[in-house]
Motif scaffolding. Structure first.
Motif, short mmCIF file in Angstrom:
data_model
loop_
_atom_site.label_atom_id
_atom_site.label_comp_id
_atom_site.label_asym_id
_atom_site.label_seq_id
_atom_site.Cartn_x
_atom_site.Cartn_y
_atom_site.Cartn_z
N THR A 271 -34.94 -28.90 13.81
CA THR A 271 -35.12 -29.94 12.83
C THR A 271 -36.17 -30.91 13.32
N PRO A 272 -37.01 -31.05 12.54
CA PRO A 272 -38.04 -32.22 12.96
C PRO A 272 -37.38 -33.66 12.47
N VAL A 273 -37.55 -34.73 13.16
CA VAL A 273 -36.61 -35.88 13.07
C VAL A 273 -37.10 -36.49 11.58
N PHE A 274 -38.21 -36.35 11.03
CA PHE A 274 -38.55 -37.04 9.89
C PHE A 274 -37.91 -36.21 8.68
N ILE A 275 -37.32 -34.95 8.97
CA ILE A 275 -36.80 -34.37 7.68
C ILE A 275 -35.40 -34.60 7.53
N PHE A 276 -34.86 -34.66 9.01
CA PHE A 276 -33.33 -34.88 9.09
C PHE A 276 -33.27 -36.51 8.60
N ALA A 277 -34.10 -37.29 9.07
CA ALA A 277 -34.08 -38.93 8.60
C ALA A 277 -34.10 -39.12 7.03
N LEU A 278 -34.89 -38.22 6.49
CA LEU A 278 -34.89 -38.20 5.08
C LEU A 278 -33.71 -37.69 4.35
N LEU A 279 -33.06 -36.51 4.99
CA LEU A 279 -32.01 -36.22 4.43
C LEU A 279 -30.77 -37.10 4.37
N MET A 280 -30.70 -37.80 5.94
CA MET A 280 -29.75 -38.60 5.82
C MET A 280 -29.66 -40.08 4.62
N LEU A 281 -30.99 -40.40 4.52
CA LEU A 281 -31.28 -41.22 3.64
C LEU A 281 -30.80 -40.96 2.34
N PHE A 282 -31.19 -39.67 1.80
CA PHE A 282 -31.17 -39.15 0.41
C PHE A 282 -29.36 -39.21 0.45
N LEU A 283 -28.77 -38.39 1.47
CA LEU A 283 -27.30 -38.46 1.34
C LEU A 283 -26.62 -39.65 1.41
N PHE A 284 -26.76 -40.41 2.54
CA PHE A 284 -25.69 -41.76 2.82
C PHE A 284 -26.20 -42.77 2.30
N SER A 285 -27.50 -42.87 1.69
CA SER A 285 -27.69 -44.19 1.07
C SER A 285 -28.03 -44.05 -0.24
N PHE A 286 -28.69 -42.95 -0.85
CA PHE A 286 -29.10 -42.76 -2.33
C PHE A 286 -27.76 -42.25 -2.87
N THR A 287 -27.32 -41.06 -2.42
CA THR A 287 -26.41 -40.22 -3.20
C THR A 287 -24.94 -41.06 -3.15
N PHE A 288 -24.44 -41.44 -1.83
CA PHE A 288 -23.39 -42.07 -1.76
C PHE A 288 -22.98 -43.32 -1.62
N ALA A 289 -24.53 -44.03 -1.44
CA ALA A 289 -24.38 -45.29 -1.53
C ALA A 289 -23.52 -46.12 -0.34
N GLY B 143 -31.76 -40.43 14.60
CA GLY B 143 -32.28 -40.19 15.85
C GLY B 143 -31.37 -39.29 16.94
N ALA B 144 -29.93 -40.00 16.85
CA ALA B 144 -29.09 -39.60 17.85
C ALA B 144 -28.55 -37.99 17.60
N LEU B 145 -28.56 -37.75 16.35
CA LEU B 145 -27.81 -36.28 16.05
C LEU B 145 -29.04 -35.23 16.47
N VAL B 146 -30.15 -35.53 16.42
CA VAL B 146 -31.30 -34.69 16.73
C VAL B 146 -31.45 -34.66 18.34
N ALA B 147 -31.54 -35.70 18.81
CA ALA B 147 -31.90 -35.96 20.31
C ALA B 147 -30.92 -35.49 21.24
N THR B 148 -29.46 -35.57 20.86
CA THR B 148 -28.43 -35.18 21.57
C THR B 148 -28.56 -33.74 22.13
N VAL B 149 -29.24 -32.71 21.15
CA VAL B 149 -29.00 -31.49 21.62
C VAL B 149 -29.68 -30.75 23.03
N THR B 150 -30.83 -31.67 23.34
CA THR B 150 -31.38 -31.35 24.43
C THR B 150 -30.57 -31.54 25.75
N THR B 151 -29.55 -32.74 25.71
CA THR B 151 -28.83 -33.34 26.79
C THR B 151 -27.68 -32.34 26.64
N VAL B 152 -27.38 -31.83 25.56
CA VAL B 152 -25.99 -31.18 25.35
C VAL B 152 -26.50 -29.72 26.02
N GLN B 153 -27.64 -29.14 25.79
CA GLN B 153 -28.10 -27.85 26.33
C GLN B 153 -28.14 -27.98 27.88
#
Lengths: 298, 321
Positions: free
Chosen positions: B143-161, B195-205
């Motif tokens: 997942t590219p960061v920009f798409i994930f950030a847009l999705l988070m913005l759409f869900l938690f700010s616009f849809t659920f406020a 940022g964290a939800l995407v960045a964490t995967v390299t450290t987990v791996q």
């Protein structure tokens, strides 16, 4: 005589390689689905863009602005009344083709630098490695963005070159470390003693032994470059406006109204970027396992 | 150890030199200079501008200009921003703390997520939990960061406020109060999580691979055959080995965050240096752009230095090469 023996051996090896890869694919349903899905998407995209006229798709039509999906416009239209589905097809084609170009150029550059540095070692290695160390620490996004804005007559080719100039270093480093180990092997010493020219040892003998690494790295980088290209285009520093990419469609979502109420504009492109990257990554994982006998499932 | 650090710092000097030349050439290649804005002014006398140009040394030979530029930077003088009409250092100084908060928040959440997930995935390898985590890893990696950030913005700010859509703090709140801090944190949640939800995967791996790798070593077998309980083997033997390199990657991690902030700050219109960079490039405010590129590159250099030093302290084999 010796050369002939060498070629027969390498033929056998590559034949076995294909069987191993195919076996791995058969044992990993997810990868098989990915391969199939990627093939379908690419065939559809390149097929449709051959048949459809680009001019027709990017034509502005003020009578059908922001239309939701319908029979006429499968995925609706954007602020200029342009068909989203058509833009999606062109965007995927552009994103994929350009990422493929960047990945190929960086692979060739990285291979050349890595092979030379690793094989010769010494001063040559030191010079190439210092160069790589330097380029790797530069903040990639910032430099690409600045170069994109200051280059005169900016076009796709400029974009490909700028990206390639920064992205070859990781590959070169990887290949160099593998070649460093490889050059201490007996077959290299034997060839050197026999007087085989250096370029021949590098290209005919060492290269096949690092090929699996290159292929795996190529696939993973291809996925990464699609993300990077669409991201830069999203910010407005990627492909020029005349060549829409998947990032162009996602960038419409910076308009809050589009983000909130007009999902058909940005969701399909975002999903497609994700699907493309996932498919390529899964295929890369299979290739990685095929190259490393310890990880194989087949 | 000290020899390694000294050698490493000396090795930075040529890098800094080449970097400064590169950035200087970039600054020269950018269209316009400190007086271009004035040229547009119809009241300004062209002769007077030409005179000023000479006075400011803009017609001097390139190497003279380069040395003057370096001297100014050494004195903390990055010139004047053409859009903000103030000193560049002031413009950046206003924003830099926001990026620091964002980076440290992201780092904190990244490790809080990565460490337990990595341990579970490595310790109970091939369990259903490991499979779920691996699935998340694949998804996060692709997942590219920009798409994930847009999705988070759409869900938690616009849809659920649930969270604000942008900025770093609401305008009417008094600075220094407790609610000001809370308000800032509220604005940080979405950018940090994106940022964290995407960045964490390299450290987990990484942690997972490291644990699986260490599990089969001889000293672990010895420890187990001595009768040390499983939990002790993990906390005392395996994790100690697996954690050290992760601690050492801190420097690289920070530098990666500064670069990644370009996307997240732009999407959440979060007033940090990433967003400042993008807007400055768009407005052709090149004195700010030059300063940001130079500062970020320098920070990256320091980050890599930090990581290399920790890594060499942790793993003596690195010092030999």
């Amino acid at each position: 005589m010796e050369m002939k023996a060498g070629t027969i051996k390498s033929e056998e090896k590559s034949l076995a390689g294909y069987t191993v890869i195919w076996k791995e694919f058969k044992n990993d349903k997810l990868a098989l689905v990915s391969l199939f899905l990627l093939a379908v998407i690419l065939m559809a995209v390149y097929g449709i863009s051959l048949m459809k006229d680009v001019e027709d798709i990017v034509k502005v039509d003020f009578l059908s602005i922001y239309m939701p999906p319908s029979g006429e416009h499968w995925l609706g239209t954007d602020y200029g009344g342009r068909d989203i589905f058509g833009q999606l097809v062109i965007g995927t084609k552009n994103s994929f083709t350009i990422s493929l170009c960047i990945t190929t150029i960086t692979a060739i550059l990285g291979l050349a630098a890595g092979l030379t540095a690793g094989y010769f070692g010494g001063v040559i290695d030191a010079i190439i490695m210092r160069m790589i160390d330097f380029i790797i620490i530069l903040p990639l996004l910032m430099f690409v963005i600045v170069f994109v804005t200051i280059v005169p007559n900016y076009n796709i080719y400029a974009f490909i070159l700028i990206m390639s100039a920064f992205l070859w270093t990781g590959k070169a480093r990887l290949i160099r470390s593998k070649v460093l180990a490889e050059r201490e092997m007996d077959y290299v010493h034997a060839s050197q003693t026999l007087g085989t020219p250096h370029w021949k040892i590098m290209l005919v003998q060492i290269l096949p032994n690092v090929s699996s690494l290159i292929i795996v790295n190529f696939t993973l980088n291809l996925a990464g470059n699609i993300g990077l290209e669409s991201g830069l285009t999203f910010l407005g520093f990627g492909l020029p406006e005349s060549t829409p990419s998947l990032g162009t469609l996602v960038s419409y979502a910076t308009n809050p109204d589009v983000l909130q109420n007009k999902w058909w504009i940005w969701v399909p492109a975002s999903v497609l970027i994700l699907v493309l990257m996932l498919c390529i990554n899964f295929i890369g994982e299979v290739l990685k396992r095929s190259g490393d006998a310890r990880q194989r499932r087949g | 150890m000290w020899k390694f650090i000294l050698r490493r710092i000396l090795g930075m000097i040529p890098q800094l030199f080449v970097l400064s030349i590169l950035v200087f050439m970039m600054a020269k290649a950018m269209p316009g200079d400190a007086l271009t804005g004035r040229q547009m002014d119809p009241k300004a006398d062209p002769e007077r501008i030409a005179e000023q140009r000479v006075q400011m040394g803009l017609n001097d030979p390139v190497h003279v200009q380069y040395i003057r530029w370096i001297k100014n930077i050494a004195h903390g003088d990055w010139g004047v921003s053409y859009t903000h009409k103030t000193r560049v250092t002031e413009v950046i100084g206003d924003r830099i703390w926001n990026t620091v908060y964002l980076a440290f928040g992201t780092l904190l959440i990244t490790y809080l997520l990565a460490i337990p997930l990595g341990i579970i995935s490595g310790r109970w390898n091939d369990s259903w939990m490991d499979k779920a985590i691996t699935g998340y890893n694949y998804l996060g990696y692709a997942t590219p960061v920009f798409i994930f950030a847009l999705l988070m913005l759409f869900l938690f700010s616009f849809t659920f406020a649930l969270f604000p859509a942008g900025g770093s703090v609401d305008p009417y709140i008094e600075p220094g109060t407790f609610s000001y801090v809370l308000n800032k944190i509220n604005h940080l949640v979405l950018p940090v999580m994106s940022g964290a939800l995407v960045a964490t995967v390299t450290t987990v791996q990484y942690l997972k691979n490291e644990i699986i790798d260490t599990k089969t070593r001889d000293f672990i077998r010895t420890a187990r055959s001595k009768g040390i309980p499983d939990s002790k083997v993990y906390s005392g033997h395996i994790l100690r080995n697996a954690f050290l390199p992760i601690a050492a990657f801190l420097g690289y991690e920070i530098t990666g965050l500064v670069g990644g902030s370009v996307f997240i700050e732009s999407i959440y219109s979060y007033p940090g240096i990433g967003q400042l960079f993008v807007t400055s490039v768009m407005l052709r405010d090149f004195s700010v752009v030059t300063a940001l590129v130079m500062m970020t590159s320098f920070a990256t250099l320091l980050g890599t230095l930090l990581s290399d030093i920790i890594l060499s302290a942790v793993d003596p084999r690195i010092r030999i090469e």
